[in-house]
Design a protein around this motif. Structure first.
Motif, mmCIF file in Angstrom:
data_model
loop_
_atom_site.group_PDB
_atom_site.id
_atom_site.type_symbol
_atom_site.label_atom_id
_atom_site.label_comp_id
_atom_site.label_asym_id
_atom_site.label_seq_id
_atom_site.Cartn_x
_atom_site.Cartn_y
_atom_site.Cartn_z
ATOM 1 N N GLU A 151 0.837 -1.211 0.000
ATOM 2 C CA GLU A 151 0.000 0.000 0.000
ATOM 3 C C GLU A 151 0.865 1.250 0.000
ATOM 4 O O GLU A 151 0.579 2.218 -0.723
ATOM 5 N N ALA A 152 1.950 1.237 0.791
ATOM 6 C CA ALA A 152 2.858 2.393 0.800
ATOM 7 C C ALA A 152 3.544 2.548 -0.553
ATOM 8 O O ALA A 152 3.755 3.668 -1.027
ATOM 9 N N LEU A 153 3.887 1.437 -1.204
ATOM 10 C CA LEU A 153 4.522 1.509 -2.522
ATOM 11 C C LEU A 153 3.575 2.084 -3.565
ATOM 12 O O LEU A 153 3.988 2.849 -4.439
ATOM 13 N N ARG A 154 2.281 1.711 -3.491
ATOM 14 C CA ARG A 154 1.316 2.289 -4.435
ATOM 15 C C ARG A 154 1.249 3.797 -4.272
ATOM 16 O O ARG A 154 1.175 4.541 -5.267
ATOM 17 N N GLU A 155 1.275 4.270 -3.047
ATOM 18 C CA GLU A 155 1.265 5.720 -2.803
ATOM 19 C C GLU A 155 2.542 6.364 -3.320
ATOM 20 O O GLU A 155 2.519 7.450 -3.901
ATOM 21 N N ALA A 156 3.687 5.656 -3.141
ATOM 22 C CA ALA A 156 4.966 6.209 -3.594
ATOM 23 C C ALA A 156 5.018 6.306 -5.111
ATOM 24 O O ALA A 156 5.567 7.274 -5.659
ATOM 25 N N ARG A 157 4.469 5.322 -5.808
ATOM 26 C CA ARG A 157 4.534 5.331 -7.280
ATOM 27 C C ARG A 157 3.731 6.491 -7.873
ATOM 28 O O ARG A 157 4.048 6.962 -8.960
ATOM 29 N N THR A 158 2.683 6.933 -7.188
ATOM 30 C CA THR A 158 1.899 8.058 -7.725
ATOM 31 C C THR A 158 2.691 9.357 -7.711
ATOM 32 O O THR A 158 2.436 10.245 -8.519
ATOM 33 N N ALA A 159 3.657 9.474 -6.780
ATOM 34 C CA ALA A 159 4.498 10.686 -6.651
ATOM 35 C C ALA A 159 3.654 11.930 -6.405
ATOM 36 O O ALA A 159 4.018 13.024 -6.822
ATOM 37 N N LEU A 160 2.522 11.771 -5.718
ATOM 38 C CA LEU A 160 1.648 12.899 -5.387
ATOM 39 C C LEU A 160 1.691 13.137 -3.883
ATOM 40 O O LEU A 160 1.523 12.199 -3.091
ATOM 41 N N TYR A 161 1.904 14.404 -3.475
ATOM 42 C CA TYR A 161 2.009 14.738 -2.064
ATOM 43 C C TYR A 161 1.256 16.033 -1.782
ATOM 44 O O TYR A 161 1.150 16.914 -2.648
ATOM 45 N N THR A 162 0.734 16.133 -0.572
ATOM 46 C CA THR A 162 0.039 17.350 -0.161
ATOM 47 C C THR A 162 1.055 18.424 0.208
ATOM 48 O O THR A 162 2.247 18.149 0.415
ATOM 49 N N ALA A 163 0.562 19.638 0.294
ATOM 50 C CA ALA A 163 1.440 20.741 0.680
ATOM 51 C C ALA A 163 2.008 20.523 2.080
ATOM 52 O O ALA A 163 3.161 20.870 2.360
ATOM 53 N N LYS A 164 1.219 19.893 2.951
ATOM 54 C CA LYS A 164 1.691 19.630 4.308
ATOM 55 C C LYS A 164 2.846 18.641 4.299
ATOM 56 O O LYS A 164 3.784 18.765 5.085
ATOM 57 N N SER A 165 2.820 17.644 3.401
ATOM 58 C CA SER A 165 3.889 16.653 3.320
ATOM 59 C C SER A 165 5.196 17.273 2.859
ATOM 60 O O SER A 165 6.273 16.743 3.134
ATOM 61 N N LEU A 166 5.130 18.394 2.148
ATOM 62 C CA LEU A 166 6.330 19.033 1.600
ATOM 63 C C LEU A 166 6.761 20.251 2.405
ATOM 64 O O LEU A 166 7.540 21.075 1.927
ATOM 65 N N GLU A 167 6.241 20.388 3.636
ATOM 66 C CA GLU A 167 6.598 21.555 4.447
ATOM 67 C C GLU A 167 8.093 21.610 4.737
ATOM 68 O O GLU A 167 8.678 22.692 4.821
ATOM 69 N N ALA A 168 8.743 20.429 4.910
ATOM 70 C CA ALA A 168 10.171 20.418 5.230
ATOM 71 C C ALA A 168 11.036 20.801 4.038
ATOM 72 O O ALA A 168 12.236 21.064 4.204
ATOM 73 N N LEU A 169 10.484 20.831 2.848
ATOM 74 C CA LEU A 169 11.254 21.136 1.640
ATOM 75 C C LEU A 169 11.243 22.643 1.392
ATOM 76 O O LEU A 169 10.184 23.277 1.419
ATOM 77 N N PRO A 170 12.417 23.254 1.159
ATOM 78 C CA PRO A 170 12.429 24.694 0.849
ATOM 79 C C PRO A 170 11.541 25.005 -0.356
ATOM 80 O O PRO A 170 11.393 24.186 -1.266
ATOM 81 N N VAL A 171 10.990 26.204 -0.347
ATOM 82 C CA VAL A 171 10.024 26.571 -1.387
ATOM 83 C C VAL A 171 10.665 26.533 -2.772
ATOM 84 O O VAL A 171 10.040 26.090 -3.742
ATOM 85 N N ASP A 172 11.938 26.965 -2.880
ATOM 86 C CA ASP A 172 12.569 26.979 -4.193
ATOM 87 C C ASP A 172 12.759 25.559 -4.739
ATOM 88 O O ASP A 172 12.573 25.313 -5.941
ATOM 89 N N LEU A 173 13.105 24.598 -3.861
ATOM 90 C CA LEU A 173 13.230 23.209 -4.310
ATOM 91 C C LEU A 173 11.869 22.619 -4.646
ATOM 92 O O LEU A 173 11.736 21.832 -5.588
ATOM 93 N N ARG A 174 10.864 22.981 -3.872
ATOM 94 C CA ARG A 174 9.511 22.466 -4.171
ATOM 95 C C ARG A 174 9.041 22.949 -5.538
ATOM 96 O O ARG A 174 8.508 22.177 -6.338
ATOM 97 N N ASP A 175 9.255 24.230 -5.820
ATOM 98 C CA ASP A 175 8.825 24.761 -7.120
ATOM 99 C C ASP A 175 9.657 24.194 -8.268
ATOM 100 O O ASP A 175 9.167 24.095 -9.397
ATOM 101 N N LYS A 176 10.909 23.807 -7.973
ATOM 102 C CA LYS A 176 11.800 23.299 -9.020
ATOM 103 C C LYS A 176 11.513 21.842 -9.354
ATOM 104 O O LYS A 176 11.584 21.446 -10.522
ATOM 105 N N TYR A 177 11.174 21.046 -8.341
ATOM 106 C CA TYR A 177 11.058 19.609 -8.556
ATOM 107 C C TYR A 177 9.625 19.081 -8.440
ATOM 108 O O TYR A 177 9.402 17.890 -8.663
#
Length: 628
Positions: A151-177
């Protein structure tokens, strides 16, 4: 009684783990029993089951319960660049060295073991893309991401994440990748194709090989010591020489200093030492001159000097020729093994040293046959009440013609180094035991922390769902309130219309009652729909007795069949017919002549209005006039 109950509970838990392994292929027997039992009991409490045996029955009866149990056991707590200090050290200190060791065009192989929902694998992809550039990273870097949770692998393959999941990522890296996709963010497709996801059990499946970097963070802490040892063996095989191993903050390598070098213990970074259990170094066989018929005087002096040197060697040595006879016993051998010069020339097999402390005759044959030096390390030999440890070197001798000439057996006393090594090993084992206990406690605390974090996330999710449900209820309440107001408005309109209809009905009834003649309204099926007071007084039938009855089926003083042609004609032509004079008997039994006029009724899907009046010629004229 308490110990008996605990042993029974442990046995039931082991039976349940065996059932999970045999029924679904999930082998949890290598997991720590404390955390594993705690997670299973949590699921049992949620399912309303009190014993392991009853819970096994629940699993056999419900296939969906397996999924719920696995999701409870496999705690998926992860985030982008989790533990930023460790990732920063990896990126600044380790990655440049890793890239420098690889060739300019060599493929860089990375394995994220226990990747959960994929944040760690995508963090690695971002790190290499930042270091190499996106184009070179696409050409050279391949990332394998594995987990046991489908089940975790199915979620990983979609490569979709909420904004809350990406809070630890700097904004410039989030917008880039990442690209925004509605309320979620999707990882850029070109780098996504360089990440390969697959199911893999680190305790059972073969590891991925030739790795430059292996990342396995906060996964080992769930396994017991035996399982951790097996996993580390697999990791050692998977990494190339000099490859890096990146563990979680609660994990350490305690017993592998010979195989892994500590790069940074605080950040849990290790490097695989080069080499391993390669073949030992063997010196070339000694060559001696044999079969010489003439020796000059200088050669004889050299031979005497050589014999004196061999006799004075500081280590015991014995030489044996190809016939198995002793040809040399030096002074150290004579002292330590109780031999004399008279033993020279005797068969080696007759000497005690040939079989004690170790069988040497077979080793001499092997060394002569294979033409290589053999070494036996740390052989234990008892001398009185003391133990002596010696290293034995069996070295073949080759003549000038290339044929075997004999064998030299030398003995090196390693008692002191062996005792020191044994003492160091004992102290090290005690230290490792203390470290393991500390590590186990640390892992337990980290496991508990992750369980608490998982519970907090579940509570936050539940709170958000409750808040969303509350908002929906408030919206529904407002809609109901709006609908109620609309219904009240419609009710008021209906009340006004009802009052108006009541007024019209009262008016019409007043009109109908004021007409002295009998008025009867029939529908298209000739059923009575209205019967006024004049009709009731004329024929003696009340309104409630005739309503919705067929007019031509009523039995009263008027012969209705005589009126059928006129009524039908009016229905068909929608024009007035009559007056028709009919001989009838009124309500008091007196015979009368009744004049009836039929008029079309436009309301209520058509019908006929019958106007009846008792009369004479004057009445006839009156009826005719009134129906015009």
């Amino acid at each position: 009684m308490g110990e008996t109950h605990d042993s029974e509970t442990d046995e039931e838990l082991e039976d349940l783990l065996g059932f999970l392994r045999d029924a679904r292929g999930f082998d949890f027997t290598g997991y720590k029993r404390s955390s594993l039992g705690r997670r299973i009991r949590k699921r049992m409490t949620d399912a309303g089951v009190s014993s392991y045996a009853d819970y096994r029955d629940r699993l056999e009866a419900s296939a969906d319960e397996f999924g719920a149990l696995f999701n409870t056991i496999l705690i998926n707590v992860t985030s982008m660049f989790r533990d930023p200090d460790a990732w920063t050290y990896l990126q600044r200190e380790v990655l440049p060295e890793l890239l420098a060791a690889a060739g300019a065009d060599d493929e860089i192989r990375v394995w994220s073991a226990g990747c959960s929902s994929g944040e760690e694998a995508y963090s690695l992809a971002i790190m290499f893309a930042e270091a190499l550039g996106i184009e070179e990273s696409l050409n050279r870097v391949k990332i394998y991401a594995t987990d046991v949770d489908e089940e975790a692998l199915r979620e990983a393959r979609t490569a979709l994440y909420t904004a809350k999941s990406l809070e630890a990522l700097p904004v410039d890296l989030r917008d880039k990748y990442f690209e925004q996709n509605g309320a979620q963010y999707s990882f850029r497709p070109d780098l996504r194709r360089r990440v390969i996801f697959g199911r893999h059990d680190v305790t059972r499946d073969a590891p991925i090989s030739r790795l430059d970097l292996l990342v396995c963070r906060n996964t080992l802490m769930y396994f017991n010591v035996e399982a951790q040892t097996q996993i580390i063996d697999r990791f050692h095989f998977a990494l190339r020489d000099g490859g890096f191993l990146f563990l979680g903050k609660a994990e350490m390598l305690l017993n592998d200093a010979d195989r892994f070098q500590v790069v940074n213990m605080r950040q849990r970074l290790f490097r695989r030492r080069p080499g391993g259990s390669g073949p030992p170094y063997h010196p070339a066989p000694l060559k001696v001159r044999a079969g010489v018929a003439f020796e000059p005087r200088s050669a004889a002096r050299n031979r005497q000097m050589r014999d004196l040197i061999l006799d004075a060697l500081p280590v015991p040595a014995v030489a044996v020729d190809t016939e198995g006879s002793v040809t040399l016993i030096n002074s150290q051998a004579r002292v330590q093994f109780g031999l004399t010069t008279n033993d020279c020339g005797r068969p080696f097999q007759d000497l005690e040293i040939s079989y004690r402390p170790v069988e040497l005759r077979s080793l001499i044959e092997q060394s002569t046959h294979e033409r290589r030096t053999l070494r036996v390390n740390s052989v234990e030999r008892r001398v009185g009440d003391d133990l002596q440890y010696v290293d034995i070197l069996i070295q073949p001798l080759t003549g000038s013609n290339g044929l075997p000439a004999g064998t030299v057996i030398s003995f090196s006393d390693v008692t002191v180094p062996t005792q020191l090594k044994s003492e160091v090993k004992r102290v090290r084992e005690e230290l490792e035991t203390a470290y393991e206990e500390l590590q186990s406690t640390n892992e337990e605390l980290e496991t508990t922390n992750e369980e608490l974090q998982s519970s907090i996330e579940e509570l936050e999710t539940t709170n958000e769902e409750l808040q969303s449900t509350n908002e929906e209820l408030e919206t529904t309440n407002e809609e109901l309130q709006s609908g109620n107001e609309e219904l009240e408005t419609m009710n008021e309109e209906m009340r006004i219309r009802t009052e108006e209809l009541d007024e019209v009905r009262a008016f019409l009834e007043g009109v109908m009652s004021s007409i002295a003649a009998g008025v009867v309204v029939l529908d298209a099926d000739t059923k009575v729909k209205s019967w006024n007071r004049g009709a009731a007084e004329l024929w003696g039938l009340r309104r409630d007795e005739v309503m919705d009855e067929l007019f031509f089926g009523l039995d009263f003083g008027l012969p209705t069949e005589e009126l059928r042609p006129a009524v039908q004609k009016c229905l068909d032509s929608r024009k007035r017919t009559g007056p028709v004079s009919v001989s009838a008997v009124n309500r008091i039994g007196r015979r009368i002549t009744c004049y009836v006029v039929c008029s079309p009724f436009e309301g209520h899907h058509g019908g006929v209005v019958l106007l009846m009046e008792e009369g004479n010629a004057t009445a006839e004229e009156s009826v005719g006039t009134s129906t015009k």
